[in-house]
Motif scaffolding. Structure first.
Motif, PDB file in Angstrom:
ATOM      1  N   ASP A  22      48.466  39.374 -31.416  1.00  0.00           N
ATOM      2  CA  ASP A  22      47.368  40.220 -30.946  1.00  0.00           C
ATOM      3  C   ASP A  22      47.861  41.608 -30.544  1.00  0.00           C
ATOM      4  O   ASP A  22      47.239  42.620 -30.873  1.00  0.00           O
ATOM      5  CB  ASP A  22      46.643  39.572 -29.767  1.00  0.00           C
ATOM      6  CG  ASP A  22      45.881  38.321 -30.160  1.00  0.00           C
ATOM      7  OD1 ASP A  22      45.682  38.088 -31.375  1.00  0.00           O
ATOM      8  OD2 ASP A  22      45.496  37.557 -29.247  1.00  0.00           O
ATOM      9  N   GLU A  25      48.591  43.634 -33.651  1.00  0.00           N
ATOM     10  CA  GLU A  25      47.354  44.105 -34.281  1.00  0.00           C
ATOM     11  C   GLU A  25      46.739  45.264 -33.490  1.00  0.00           C
ATOM     12  O   GLU A  25      46.236  46.220 -34.077  1.00  0.00           O
ATOM     13  CB  GLU A  25      46.353  42.963 -34.403  1.00  0.00           C
ATOM     14  CG  GLU A  25      46.733  41.928 -35.434  1.00  0.00           C
ATOM     15  CD  GLU A  25      46.858  42.508 -36.828  1.00  0.00           C
ATOM     16  OE1 GLU A  25      45.994  43.315 -37.226  1.00  0.00           O
ATOM     17  OE2 GLU A  25      47.833  42.165 -37.521  1.00  0.00           O
ATOM     18  N   GLN A  26      46.773  45.190 -32.170  1.00  0.00           N
ATOM     19  CA  GLN A  26      46.230  46.272 -31.342  1.00  0.00           C
ATOM     20  C   GLN A  26      46.990  47.566 -31.574  1.00  0.00           C
ATOM     21  O   GLN A  26      46.393  48.642 -31.638  1.00  0.00           O
ATOM     22  CB  GLN A  26      46.288  45.903 -29.858  1.00  0.00           C
ATOM     23  CG  GLN A  26      45.275  44.881 -29.443  1.00  0.00           C
ATOM     24  CD  GLN A  26      45.452  44.461 -27.990  1.00  0.00           C
ATOM     25  OE1 GLN A  26      46.327  44.954 -27.287  1.00  0.00           O
ATOM     26  NE2 GLN A  26      44.612  43.538 -27.543  1.00  0.00           N
ATOM     27  N   ARG A  27      48.311  47.480 -31.707  1.00  0.00           N
ATOM     28  CA  ARG A  27      49.116  48.681 -31.963  1.00  0.00           C
ATOM     29  C   ARG A  27      48.781  49.270 -33.325  1.00  0.00           C
ATOM     30  O   ARG A  27      48.721  50.484 -33.486  1.00  0.00           O
ATOM     31  CB  ARG A  27      50.604  48.365 -31.866  1.00  0.00           C
ATOM     32  CG  ARG A  27      51.126  48.346 -30.460  1.00  0.00           C
ATOM     33  CD  ARG A  27      52.632  48.504 -30.406  1.00  0.00           C
ATOM     34  NE  ARG A  27      53.324  47.608 -31.305  1.00  0.00           N
ATOM     35  CZ  ARG A  27      53.918  46.474 -30.954  1.00  0.00           C
ATOM     36  NH1 ARG A  27      53.908  46.088 -29.718  1.00  0.00           N
ATOM     37  NH2 ARG A  27      54.531  45.730 -31.845  1.00  0.00           N
ATOM     38  N   LYS A  28      48.551  48.413 -34.316  1.00  0.00           N
ATOM     39  CA  LYS A  28      48.181  48.896 -35.654  1.00  0.00           C
ATOM     40  C   LYS A  28      46.828  49.596 -35.621  1.00  0.00           C
ATOM     41  O   LYS A  28      46.650  50.645 -36.225  1.00  0.00           O
ATOM     42  CB  LYS A  28      48.132  47.740 -36.652  1.00  0.00           C
ATOM     43  CG  LYS A  28      49.459  47.315 -37.174  1.00  0.00           C
ATOM     44  CD  LYS A  28      49.282  46.231 -38.216  1.00  0.00           C
ATOM     45  CE  LYS A  28      50.608  45.726 -38.720  1.00  0.00           C
ATOM     46  NZ  LYS A  28      50.442  44.651 -39.710  1.00  0.00           N
ATOM     47  N   GLU A  29      45.870  48.987 -34.924  1.00  0.00           N
ATOM     48  CA  GLU A  29      44.517  49.534 -34.864  1.00  0.00           C
ATOM     49  C   GLU A  29      44.478  50.852 -34.098  1.00  0.00           C
ATOM     50  O   GLU A  29      43.721  51.751 -34.455  1.00  0.00           O
ATOM     51  CB  GLU A  29      43.569  48.529 -34.217  1.00  0.00           C
ATOM     52  CG  GLU A  29      43.280  47.341 -35.090  1.00  0.00           C
ATOM     53  CD  GLU A  29      42.462  46.281 -34.381  1.00  0.00           C
ATOM     54  OE1 GLU A  29      42.068  46.493 -33.212  1.00  0.00           O
ATOM     55  OE2 GLU A  29      42.230  45.225 -34.987  1.00  0.00           O
ATOM     56  N   SER A  30      45.270  50.961 -33.044  1.00  0.00           N
ATOM     57  CA  SER A  30      45.244  52.183 -32.241  1.00  0.00           C
ATOM     58  C   SER A  30      45.968  53.327 -32.946  1.00  0.00           C
ATOM     59  O   SER A  30      45.750  54.487 -32.632  1.00  0.00           O
ATOM     60  CB  SER A  30      45.859  51.941 -30.865  1.00  0.00           C
ATOM     61  OG  SER A  30      47.248  51.725 -30.971  1.00  0.00           O
ATOM     62  N   GLY A  31      46.847  52.992 -33.885  1.00  0.00           N
ATOM     63  CA  GLY A  31      47.563  54.017 -34.623  1.00  0.00           C
ATOM     64  C   GLY A  31      48.643  54.705 -33.818  1.00  0.00           C
ATOM     65  O   GLY A  31      49.193  55.713 -34.232  1.00  0.00           O
TER      66      GLY A  31
END
Length: 98
Positions: A22, A25-31
């Motif tokens: 999780d 994924e959060q790091r990927k989504e936040s960019g």
């Protein structure tokens, strides 16, 4: 799953796997890709831990499986530590316990 007392909580490999997945994924989504040495160290630890844990049986577990296992083990009157050791143990090792 909910942590009732943070100072005495035990986490299964499944819970650690889910938490790190999780977070990744959060790091990927936040960019946000911070390049500080602290962030690089955290990325390395996350990567290595996910790499190791993904090779264990926990990748096939779910909250329902963990809950069913712990419910079934209650009748054996073992400590929580032993329950978690059995939960994270390899399936072949569990078969040798019988």
């Amino acid at each position: 799953m909910e942590m009732k007392d943070a100072s005495s909580a035990l986490l299964s490999n499944y819970e650690v796997f889910q938490l790190l997945t999780d977070l990744k994924e959060q790091r990927k989504e936040s960019g946000k890709n911070k390049h500080s040495s602290g962030q690089q160290n955290l990325n390395t630890i996350t990567y290595e831990t996910l790499k190791y844990i993904s090779k264990t049986p926990c990748r096939h577990q779910s909250p329902e499986i963990v809950r069913e296992f712990l419910t079934a083990m209650k009748s054996h009157k073992l400590t929580n530590g032993v329950h978690f050791q059995l939960l994270i143990a390899d399936v072949e090792i569990q078969l040798t316990l019988y």
